[in-house]
Scaffold this motif. Structure first.
Motif, mmCIF file in Angstrom:
data_model
loop_
_atom_site.group_PDB
_atom_site.id
_atom_site.type_symbol
_atom_site.label_atom_id
_atom_site.label_comp_id
_atom_site.label_asym_id
_atom_site.label_seq_id
_atom_site.Cartn_x
_atom_site.Cartn_y
_atom_site.Cartn_z
ATOM 1 N N GLU A 39 0.830 -1.211 0.000
ATOM 2 C CA GLU A 39 0.000 0.000 0.000
ATOM 3 C C GLU A 39 0.865 1.262 0.000
ATOM 4 O OE1 GLU A 39 -2.743 -0.315 3.258
ATOM 5 O OE2 GLU A 39 -3.788 -2.014 2.346
ATOM 6 N N LYS A 42 -0.909 4.717 -0.456
ATOM 7 C CA LYS A 42 -1.551 5.254 0.752
ATOM 8 C C LYS A 42 -0.537 6.085 1.560
ATOM 9 C CE LYS A 42 -3.059 2.567 4.365
ATOM 10 N NZ LYS A 42 -3.875 1.535 5.027
ATOM 11 N N LYS A 72 -6.250 5.899 9.598
ATOM 12 C CA LYS A 72 -7.329 5.974 8.600
ATOM 13 C C LYS A 72 -7.769 7.418 8.403
ATOM 14 C CE LYS A 72 -9.242 1.351 9.319
ATOM 15 N NZ LYS A 72 -10.394 0.591 9.844
ATOM 16 N N VAL A 75 -5.118 9.235 6.361
ATOM 17 C CA VAL A 75 -5.196 8.858 4.945
ATOM 18 C C VAL A 75 -6.385 9.553 4.294
ATOM 19 C CG1 VAL A 75 -5.591 6.932 3.357
ATOM 20 C CG2 VAL A 75 -3.997 6.668 5.265
ATOM 21 N N THR A 79 -6.011 12.301 1.330
ATOM 22 C CA THR A 79 -6.676 12.096 0.044
ATOM 23 C C THR A 79 -7.564 13.290 -0.292
ATOM 24 O OG1 THR A 79 -6.671 9.709 0.433
ATOM 25 C CG2 THR A 79 -8.159 10.523 -1.259
#
Length: 170
Positions: A39, A42, A72, A75, A79
């Motif tokens: 990942e 990410k 989370k 991220v 994003t």
């Protein structure tokens, strides 16, 4: 060094963070549990927005049981920041709140329309019930009053266009 530890060292792949930062990933790497080697995108987003050292500091500040949720959130925010550098996740939240308000207004409008149609239906049923009591559907002047199909209104679809040729204006 034992053979077992050599085998572990060879099979251990660096986490996405260490791979991107080109550093050695050991068993005490704080980023490894949250950014596995497959990942890398990410971590790239989080690194681009916050920087690796800030990410490490933020993860260390959070209790261990809440770290996965914190990562989370990082991220998600990264994003959103890449997609919308000015507003980030706040822009997405505001857009969703606006959609919720519009849907609430649409729901209220639909409920009002439904109530209006229900009232119209009730009025129509009331009229029909009153008409039944007044016997208006009985024969008028000895003739049969029918709500059924009337042959005099029928037309032949083949003859109809020809019969209407005089009506058509060229």
């Amino acid at each position: 060094m034992s053979l077992e530890s050599l085998a572990r060292g060879r099979t251990h792949q660096p986490c996405a963070a260490c791979r991107m930062l080109r550093r050695r990933c050991d068993s005490s790497c704080i980023l490894a549990p949250y950014f596995p080697c497959d990942e890398i995108d990410k971590f790239a987003k989080v690194h681009k927005v916050f920087g690796a050292s800030n990410v490490i500091k933020m993860i260390q500040m959070v209790e261990e049981r809440n770290r996965e949720d914190a990562v989370k959130a990082l991220v998600y925010e990264a994003t959103a920041r890449i997609r919308d550098p000015v507003y980030g996740s706040t822009g997405a939240i505001c857009q969703l709140q606006k959609m919720v308000q519009e849907l609430k207004m649409q729901l209220e409008s639909t409920k009002a329309r439904m109530l209006e149609l229900q009232q119209q239906k009730d009025q129509f049923l009331g009229i029909l019930l009153n008409v039944g009591h007044l016997d208006l559907l009985s024969p008028i002047n000895g003739s049969n009053f029918s709500l059924g199909y009337d042959d005099s209104m029928a037309y032949d679809p083949i003859k109809f266009p020809a019969e209407c040729d005089s009506w058509i204006i060229n």
